[in-house]
Scaffold this motif. Structure first.
Motif, mmCIF file in Angstrom:
data_model
loop_
_atom_site.group_PDB
_atom_site.id
_atom_site.type_symbol
_atom_site.label_atom_id
_atom_site.label_comp_id
_atom_site.label_asym_id
_atom_site.label_seq_id
_atom_site.Cartn_x
_atom_site.Cartn_y
_atom_site.Cartn_z
ATOM 1 N N THR A 45 -26.889 26.767 47.599
ATOM 2 C CA THR A 45 -26.337 25.428 47.673
ATOM 3 C C THR A 45 -27.420 24.317 47.514
ATOM 4 O O THR A 45 -27.381 23.161 47.045
ATOM 5 C CB THR A 45 -25.490 25.113 48.967
ATOM 6 O OG1 THR A 45 -24.622 26.278 48.822
ATOM 7 C CG2 THR A 45 -24.898 23.894 49.117
ATOM 8 N N GLN A 54 -25.701 22.866 39.254
ATOM 9 C CA GLN A 54 -25.452 21.982 40.480
ATOM 10 C C GLN A 54 -25.989 20.792 40.052
ATOM 11 O O GLN A 54 -25.449 19.758 40.428
ATOM 12 C CB GLN A 54 -25.685 22.589 41.590
ATOM 13 C CG GLN A 54 -24.701 23.895 41.878
ATOM 14 C CD GLN A 54 -25.140 24.775 43.358
ATOM 15 O OE1 GLN A 54 -24.416 25.495 43.734
ATOM 16 N NE2 GLN A 54 -26.182 24.300 43.658
ATOM 17 N N GLU A 113 -24.013 17.001 39.561
ATOM 18 C CA GLU A 113 -24.285 15.863 40.349
ATOM 19 C C GLU A 113 -24.804 14.642 39.386
ATOM 20 O O GLU A 113 -24.228 13.443 39.626
ATOM 21 C CB GLU A 113 -25.377 16.059 41.439
ATOM 22 C CG GLU A 113 -24.766 17.202 42.505
ATOM 23 C CD GLU A 113 -25.598 17.427 43.516
ATOM 24 O OE1 GLU A 113 -27.031 16.791 43.436
ATOM 25 O OE2 GLU A 113 -25.531 18.196 44.432
ATOM 26 N N SER A 134 -20.536 16.947 44.997
ATOM 27 C CA SER A 134 -21.331 17.951 46.093
ATOM 28 C C SER A 134 -20.628 19.250 45.805
ATOM 29 O O SER A 134 -19.717 19.648 45.418
ATOM 30 C CB SER A 134 -20.884 17.346 47.399
ATOM 31 O OG SER A 134 -19.244 17.359 47.806
ATOM 32 N N VAL A 135 -21.448 20.192 46.459
ATOM 33 C CA VAL A 135 -21.198 21.670 46.503
ATOM 34 C C VAL A 135 -21.282 22.114 47.750
ATOM 35 O O VAL A 135 -22.585 22.041 48.350
ATOM 36 C CB VAL A 135 -22.088 22.617 45.366
ATOM 37 C CG1 VAL A 135 -21.716 23.910 45.413
ATOM 38 C CG2 VAL A 135 -21.902 21.770 43.924
ATOM 39 N N THR A 136 -20.566 22.961 48.381
ATOM 40 C CA THR A 136 -20.615 24.018 49.584
ATOM 41 C C THR A 136 -20.083 25.029 49.252
ATOM 42 O O THR A 136 -19.453 25.445 48.582
ATOM 43 C CB THR A 136 -19.783 23.032 50.629
ATOM 44 O OG1 THR A 136 -18.233 23.116 50.258
ATOM 45 C CG2 THR A 136 -20.240 21.508 50.950
ATOM 46 N N ARG A 137 -20.495 26.022 50.275
ATOM 47 C CA ARG A 137 -20.367 27.480 50.088
ATOM 48 C C ARG A 137 -20.005 28.034 51.525
ATOM 49 O O ARG A 137 -20.580 27.531 52.607
ATOM 50 C CB ARG A 137 -21.349 28.362 49.745
ATOM 51 C CG ARG A 137 -21.546 28.002 48.052
ATOM 52 C CD ARG A 137 -22.731 28.815 47.679
ATOM 53 N NE ARG A 137 -22.658 28.894 46.007
ATOM 54 C CZ ARG A 137 -23.510 28.102 45.389
ATOM 55 N NH1 ARG A 137 -23.698 26.785 46.086
ATOM 56 N NH2 ARG A 137 -23.435 27.963 44.080
ATOM 57 N N SER A 171 -17.172 28.761 46.673
ATOM 58 C CA SER A 171 -18.046 27.720 46.163
ATOM 59 C C SER A 171 -17.137 26.633 45.782
ATOM 60 O O SER A 171 -16.255 26.844 45.222
ATOM 61 C CB SER A 171 -18.979 28.089 44.984
ATOM 62 O OG SER A 171 -19.577 26.960 44.726
ATOM 63 N N GLU A 187 -16.630 22.680 44.523
ATOM 64 C CA GLU A 187 -17.129 21.558 44.003
ATOM 65 C C GLU A 187 -16.180 20.272 44.127
ATOM 66 O O GLU A 187 -15.014 20.480 44.074
ATOM 67 C CB GLU A 187 -17.286 21.742 42.421
ATOM 68 C CG GLU A 187 -18.345 22.799 42.197
ATOM 69 C CD GLU A 187 -18.377 23.142 40.529
ATOM 70 O OE1 GLU A 187 -17.915 22.276 40.067
ATOM 71 O OE2 GLU A 187 -19.501 23.992 40.242
ATOM 72 N N ARG A 189 -10.753 18.841 43.670
ATOM 73 C CA ARG A 189 -11.678 20.018 44.427
ATOM 74 C C ARG A 189 -11.517 21.217 43.526
ATOM 75 O O ARG A 189 -10.360 21.854 43.171
ATOM 76 C CB ARG A 189 -11.280 20.080 45.916
ATOM 77 C CG ARG A 189 -11.733 19.226 46.938
ATOM 78 C CD ARG A 189 -11.146 19.300 48.096
ATOM 79 N NE ARG A 189 -9.695 19.183 48.211
ATOM 80 C CZ ARG A 189 -8.939 18.976 49.217
ATOM 81 N NH1 ARG A 189 -9.651 18.518 50.396
ATOM 82 N NH2 ARG A 189 -7.599 18.669 49.167
ATOM 83 N N ARG A 227 -12.646 25.327 42.979
ATOM 84 C CA ARG A 227 -13.214 26.439 44.069
ATOM 85 C C ARG A 227 -13.472 27.567 43.007
ATOM 86 O O ARG A 227 -12.586 27.924 42.072
ATOM 87 C CB ARG A 227 -12.068 26.875 44.828
ATOM 88 C CG ARG A 227 -11.818 25.679 46.110
ATOM 89 C CD ARG A 227 -11.021 26.082 47.087
ATOM 90 N NE ARG A 227 -10.727 25.100 48.197
ATOM 91 C CZ ARG A 227 -9.618 24.313 48.053
ATOM 92 N NH1 ARG A 227 -9.090 24.039 46.908
ATOM 93 N NH2 ARG A 227 -9.526 23.504 49.044
#
Length: 714
Positions: A583, A606, A610, A621-624, A649, A651, A684, A686
């Motif tokens: 990330t 990534q 952005e 943004s990216v979260t895992r 993951s 986005e 969102r 995924r």
């Protein structure tokens, strides 16, 4: 004595040989034993263990009889018992050989009560080999020194399984201890007997030669009748009888006037001796210059010293005896009277056939018969002694295809870890090859038809959901990358814990023939009656290195995710570090993860995401996050750990201004079911990310495998 001893020795030798042969044939126990099962209750399953293989020299031959079609399944006994579980079944686990003489052994069979119906076991991955049979099958037991194996017999899980089982094997009872000694003694006696007879024959020939010599000497000393003796005995007053007349007892006609009869006859001669004497006479007559015969009376005195025809005995025993003395001790050596006595003598004709000829012919005939008898006994004794070996059962190998033909015995023995010979792999290489082929065939069919239903039974968990998403995405967008096939051409490495409990997990690295589809696979069997299913898979990361592994390794252990003994970090910590580093390239865990080409590509994607959306006043943004219970860890033989897992993951695309829209692709629009490609508000997206990590004892954690698939949109 030598003749009798030789014949006796040969007879005893032949008898000893015959007894030795008899102990191996007519008096020997059965060459082949047969044992069958007794009547038992019906059950849907029948188990046959290797306890029936009681022959230590070679595998026993067995026969299974049933009605119609049924299946034989060959697998490890622990797997068969695990599959059978609480089901009703008949168990055959040995042969009772403790029976009376003349009684047949029996097969030990035990009925175990339980469930009357079970699923059809034929499709289970637990079997190394299966064989479809109709009515009856006869074949040899599949023997191996590696592991404990057995047979499971079933029709379909509901109908009664065949329990009519019989075995046959070569008698393993030891031979009588008298067989070899009797055989050796018999041959020795026959040889001794032959030697004695040969010795007696040689001795007889030597004696015959000595006798011939003495006979020759006697011929030289004996003068026989002279011509004077014959001529002097011409008076008619002396009665002359032939030998035949005397032996016949012919009476004297005038006892008062008849004179005593003097019989002069030579000893009986043989034909050979007579011929020799004729030659000798011819020589003497030639030397005297006169013809052979009777001289004139005037020359009687001149020829008195010339010997008459020689006579020789025809029998050896006659030579050894003295001639009877004449009445007149002063007779000439030839046996005739002196001139003073002037008896009337007549030389009787010599007998053509001696008196003992019949006895001699009998001896000759008996000797020929004896020689023929001895020769026959010798030949028979030696033929029996040298040509007859231990009795062996005449067994024929079954002509039908044997289930053992599907089992590579050498390969099974190679599965045994030399450092841990008492344990055996839960799954052998050949068995895993079958499992992998089944999984590869199912995924190939599903990938080709984009049909998730084709994966049922062989793919589950995150592997199933990833393929399901991939099929959907490719159906929407033909340019969406297709799935990398599960290859089964080459098995590069395998690891598996030897814990017999369920679930059981196999970790593998496989590839296609070209090496372009190398993947890491995780296959799991939840229980004994389930099949191995693919639960996770990830393409092999470029530059990744993994230690070698095989199913024969005994020190492969499934480990807890929080265990960090002898590792640089625990699996949980490694997964968290990977998520943070993927990330954020600047995360604190960056120093704990080794550089990788795919990780660099993820960071680049990534960053572009952005940057592109920021130009449109959209925050990206990216979260895992880790999917719960998705991590599986195993400690490899070299002490490192291989970790598989799946992350989500996310986005997030959020407009900076209220009411602004976010432009999305057709795929995102279709998956998110948006009315248009411009969606007002936050979007969102995924992705499902499957990965594999290698955690060493020290150093950096490396990415071994990775893939990502668009999963959901909202």
């Amino acid at each position: 004595m030598k003749t009798l001893g030789g014949i006796g020795a040969m007879i005893l030798g032949v008898v000893a040989i015959l007894v030795s042969v008899g102990l191996q044939t007519i008096w020997a126990p059965p060459a082949v034993f047969n044992a069958t099962t007794e009547t038992t209750q019906e059950a849907p399953l029948t188990i046959i263990t290797d306890g029936v293989d009681i022959d230590p020299d070679e595998a026993i031959e067995y026969t299974v009889r049933g009605e119609g079609d049924f299946t034989l399944m060959y697998g490890q006994l622990r797997d068969i018992e695990a599959w059978v579980g609480d089901a009703a079944h008949n168990r055959i686990d040995g042969v009772n050989t403790d029976v009376g003489r003349g009684e047949d052994p029996s097969v030990n069979i035990t009925y175990v009560d339980g469930q009357a119906e079970v699923p059809n076991p034929v499709t289970s991955d637990l079997w190394l080999a299966t064989q479809e049979v109709t009515d009856e099958v006869t074949q040899r037991w599949t023997r191996t020194d590696a592991g404990e194996w057995a047979l499971l017999i079933a029709v379909d899980g509901t109908a009664p399984a065949p329990a009519d089982f019989s075995v046959s094997w070569v008698n393993v009872e030891p031979n009588s201890p008298l067989i070899v000694p009797l055989m050796i003694a018999g041959i020795a006696l026959v040889i001794i007997g032959i030697a004695l007879l040969i010795w007696r024959f040689i001795e007889f020939r030597r004696r015959a030669k000595r006798t011939s010599g003495r006979r020759a000497v006697q011929r030289g000393d004996y003068t026989g009748l002279t011509a004077a003796d014959v001529m002097a005995g011409s008076e008619p007053t002396t009665q002359t009888l032939s030998v035949e007349q005397i032996e016949a007892g012919e009476p004297v006609q005038d006892p008062d006037t008849d004179q005593a009869t003097e019989v002069v006859a030579g000893l009986p001669i043989t034909e050979d001796d007579q011929l020799a004497d004729e030659d000798e006479l011819a020589v003497r007559d030639s030397a005297a210059g006169e013809p052979t015969g009777v001289d004139e009376p005037a020359d009687a005195e001149k020829t008195a010293d010339q010997p008459a025809a020689d006579v020789q005995p025809a029998d050896d025993d006659d030579l050894d005896e003295e001639h009877p003395d004449d009445d007149d001790d002063n007779d000439a050596p030839g046996g005739s009277s002196t001139p003073d006595d002037e008896p009337n003598t007549e030389h009787l004709p010599l007998l053509d056939e001696p008196a003992d000829k019949d006895h001699s012919e009998d001896k000759k005939d008996n000797g020929g018969f004896l020689r023929r008898t001895v020769t026959a006994l010798s030949a028979m004794g030696l033929a029996i002694g040298l040509g007859v070996g231990p009795a062996h059962a005449a067994t024929e190998s079954p002509t039908e295809e044997d289930i053992s033909d599907q089992v590579d015995q050498d390969q099974l023995e190679e599965e045994v870890d030399p450092e841990e010979p008492d344990t055996f792999p839960l799954v052998v290489d050949a068995q895993f090859g079958q499992i992998l082929d089944a999984v590869a065939a199912a995924t190939e069919q599903g990938d080709q038809d984009l049909d998730v239903d084709a994966l049922t039974g062989r793919v589950t968990g995150h592997a199933l959901r990833s393929r399901q998403d991939s099929y959907r995405n490719h159906a929407i967008d033909e340019e969406y990358p297709i799935r990398i096939p599960v290859a089964s051409d080459e098995i590069l490495a395998t690891w598996m814990d030897r814990d017999e409990s369920f679930p059981r997990t196999i970790y593998a690295v496989t590839s296609d023939a070209e090496g372009s589809a190398t993947q890491l696979l995780v296959l799991r069997q939840e229980d004994a009656r389930s099949q191995y299913q693919l639960i996770q898979n990830a393409p092999f990361a470029p530059g990744a290195e993994l230690p070698a592994g095989s199913l024969a390794d005994h020190n492969v252990v499934d480990m807890a995710n929080d265990e960090s003994t002898d590792l640089v970090m625990s699996p949980d910590a490694a997964v968290e570090a990977l998520a943070d580093y993927l990330t954020d390239p600047e995360a604190e865990s960056a120093d704990q993860i080794a550089d990788n080409e795919w990780i660099d590509m993820i960071h680049e994607h990534q960053a572009n995401l952005e940057e592109t959306h920021s130009e449109n006043d959209i925050d990206a943004s990216v979260t895992r996050t880790l999917f719960e219970d998705s991590v599986t860890s195993v400690r490899l033989p070299n002490g490192s750990a291989l970790v598989f897992g799946t992350m989500n993951s996310l986005e997030s695309l959020t407009p900076q201004e209220e009411g602004a829209t976010v432009d999305v692709t057709d795929l995102v629009q279709e998956v998110g079911e948006f009315p248009s490609s411009s969606h007002e508000g936050q979007v969102r997206i995924r992705y499902r990310e499957q990965f594999a990590l290698l955690i060493p004892a020290d150093g950096e954690v490396s990415l071994a495998g990775y893939e990502t698939v668009l999963s959901t949109v909202d």
